[in-house]
Enzyme design. Sequence first.
Site, PDB file in Angstrom:
ATOM      1  N   GLU A 115      56.153 -11.233 -37.465  1.00 18.39           N
ATOM      2  CA  GLU A 115      56.320 -11.952 -38.533  1.00 18.39           C
ATOM      3  C   GLU A 115      55.273 -13.304 -38.691  1.00 18.39           C
ATOM      4  OE1 GLU A 115      58.774 -12.496 -41.010  1.00 18.39           O
ATOM      5  OE2 GLU A 115      59.464 -10.331 -40.330  1.00 18.39           O
ATOM      6  N   CYS A 171      59.014  -4.233 -56.170  1.00 21.49           N
ATOM      7  CA  CYS A 171      59.013  -5.354 -56.919  1.00 21.49           C
ATOM      8  C   CYS A 171      57.558  -6.146 -56.616  1.00 21.49           C
ATOM      9  CB  CYS A 171      60.030  -6.478 -56.679  1.00 21.49           C
ATOM     10  SG  CYS A 171      60.407  -7.594 -57.978  1.00 21.49           S
ATOM     11  N   CYS A 204      60.060  -1.457 -62.244  1.00 25.42           N
ATOM     12  CA  CYS A 204      61.722  -1.427 -62.392  1.00 25.42           C
ATOM     13  C   CYS A 204      62.453  -0.143 -62.432  1.00 25.42           C
ATOM     14  CB  CYS A 204      61.661  -2.279 -63.843  1.00 25.42           C
ATOM     15  SG  CYS A 204      60.925  -3.907 -63.584  1.00 25.42           S
ATOM     16  N   CYS A 248      63.739   0.553 -59.302  1.00 26.65           N
ATOM     17  CA  CYS A 248      64.452  -0.430 -58.300  1.00 26.65           C
ATOM     18  C   CYS A 248      66.046  -0.356 -58.388  1.00 26.65           C
ATOM     19  CB  CYS A 248      64.214  -1.774 -59.343  1.00 26.65           C
ATOM     20  SG  CYS A 248      64.699  -3.178 -58.438  1.00 26.65           S
ATOM     21  N   CYS A 281      69.068  -7.238 -63.353  1.00 25.67           N
ATOM     22  CA  CYS A 281      67.954  -7.965 -62.800  1.00 25.67           C
ATOM     23  C   CYS A 281      67.578  -8.978 -64.529  1.00 25.67           C
ATOM     24  CB  CYS A 281      66.714  -7.312 -62.706  1.00 25.67           C
ATOM     25  SG  CYS A 281      65.245  -8.214 -62.863  1.00 25.67           S
TER      26      CYS A 281
HETATM   27 FE1  SF4 Z   1      61.758  -6.712 -59.651  1.00 25.15          FE
HETATM   28 FE2  SF4 Z   1      63.647  -6.821 -61.535  1.00 25.15          FE
HETATM   29 FE3  SF4 Z   1      61.747  -4.799 -61.757  1.00 25.15          FE
HETATM   30 FE4  SF4 Z   1      63.609  -4.757 -59.782  1.00 25.15          FE
HETATM   31  S1  SF4 Z   1      64.096  -4.713 -62.009  1.00 25.15           S
HETATM   32  S2  SF4 Z   1      61.518  -4.298 -59.765  1.00 25.15           S
HETATM   33  S3  SF4 Z   1      63.859  -6.976 -59.312  1.00 25.15           S
HETATM   34  S4  SF4 Z   1      61.658  -7.264 -61.771  1.00 25.15           S
END
Ligand code: SF4
Length: 351
Positions: free
Chosen positions: A43, A198, A205, A208, A214
């Site tokens: 970390e 992200c 996206c 994602c 989102c």
């Molecule tokens: Fe990031 Fe939203 Fe795209 Fe997912 S949908 S990668 S959280 S910007």
Amino acid sequence: MGRRQADNTSSFAERLLAWHQLHGRHDLPWQQPRDAYRVWVSEIMLQQTRVETVRDYFKRFTARFPDVATLAAAPLDDVLACWSGLGYYARARNLHAAARRIVDEFNGRLPNDTDALNGLPGIGRSTAAAIIAQAFDRRAVILDGNVKRVLARHAAVEGWPGRPAVERALWHEAERRTPRHSAAAYTQAIMDLGAAVCKPRGPECAACPVAADCLARQRGRQHEIPQARPARTLPERDARFLVLRDRRGRVLLERRPPAGIWGGLWCLPELSGGAEVPIGRTLPPPNPIRHVFSHFALNMTFDHRRGNRTPPAVAEDSARWLTTEQALELGLPRPIRTILATLPGRKTRDR
Ligand code: SF4
């Protein structure tokens, strides 16, 4: 609204956990084996350095210092040497200082307590939580750089995350999404999502798991959130360094004072102002280097001399004449390492 929020809150974690099982990173060196010491070291290294760079440093560091007791007993010089090249050396000094406190105050074991961890040198609120979640698998809320970006976009939090009001809003979003169970997996999952999907530039996206709700994506603003740090001009500083080499080709190094830039590292002696160096024969100087720190840029020039005497401005007890090979074994600032590794007339191997 309250009902809908609650549904999204639970499903955010569930979708992330399911995604992580399939796509997350499970082979990072600090995950196998995973203990509090190794999580802590990783970390700290990851605070300002990317995973790809940290991997090798982490393996070397934990091979040399496999546990808290070994790290606490080591001379600071050895710790800085092992950290050399990673930058942000305060991290290494803090690790060493914290290891000594853990030996003295916690019997050599990292405390399983966020507040106790948070009080140790170099460990802030998010790092303490990351250790608790990953090493002890207890619920703790993290908010590192990757997580800030994910949450700022997912909840469409406007403003630069360095502003206290924006950071408070992000802590709130982090708190309400962190599940009661699967603390270690969730923590790794949200960090991985930020690193792999992200991403700062070009969020993916379509891949994602939390895209459906989102807000930045819904508003087409995922490339504008989070807001970048407001532009500022970096102050410039100039510094001149002495590359003094004796007839055997050894170079004079000086240990920097513990506080200030490159504290505790070995360095070429710094010359003050435009002072003349009253010693030795002039040699062609290495090229200037511009080294950028987080809060200023340092324009480094070099005075290259042949001479056998330590100049009066350099304190004998903090100076050493070393071959370049010996010097390269020490904890050195990156630009000084570059200069030493490329000095003309260096006869021996590179590292
Ligand atoms: Fe990031 Fe939203 Fe795209 Fe997912 S949908 S990668 S959280 S910007």
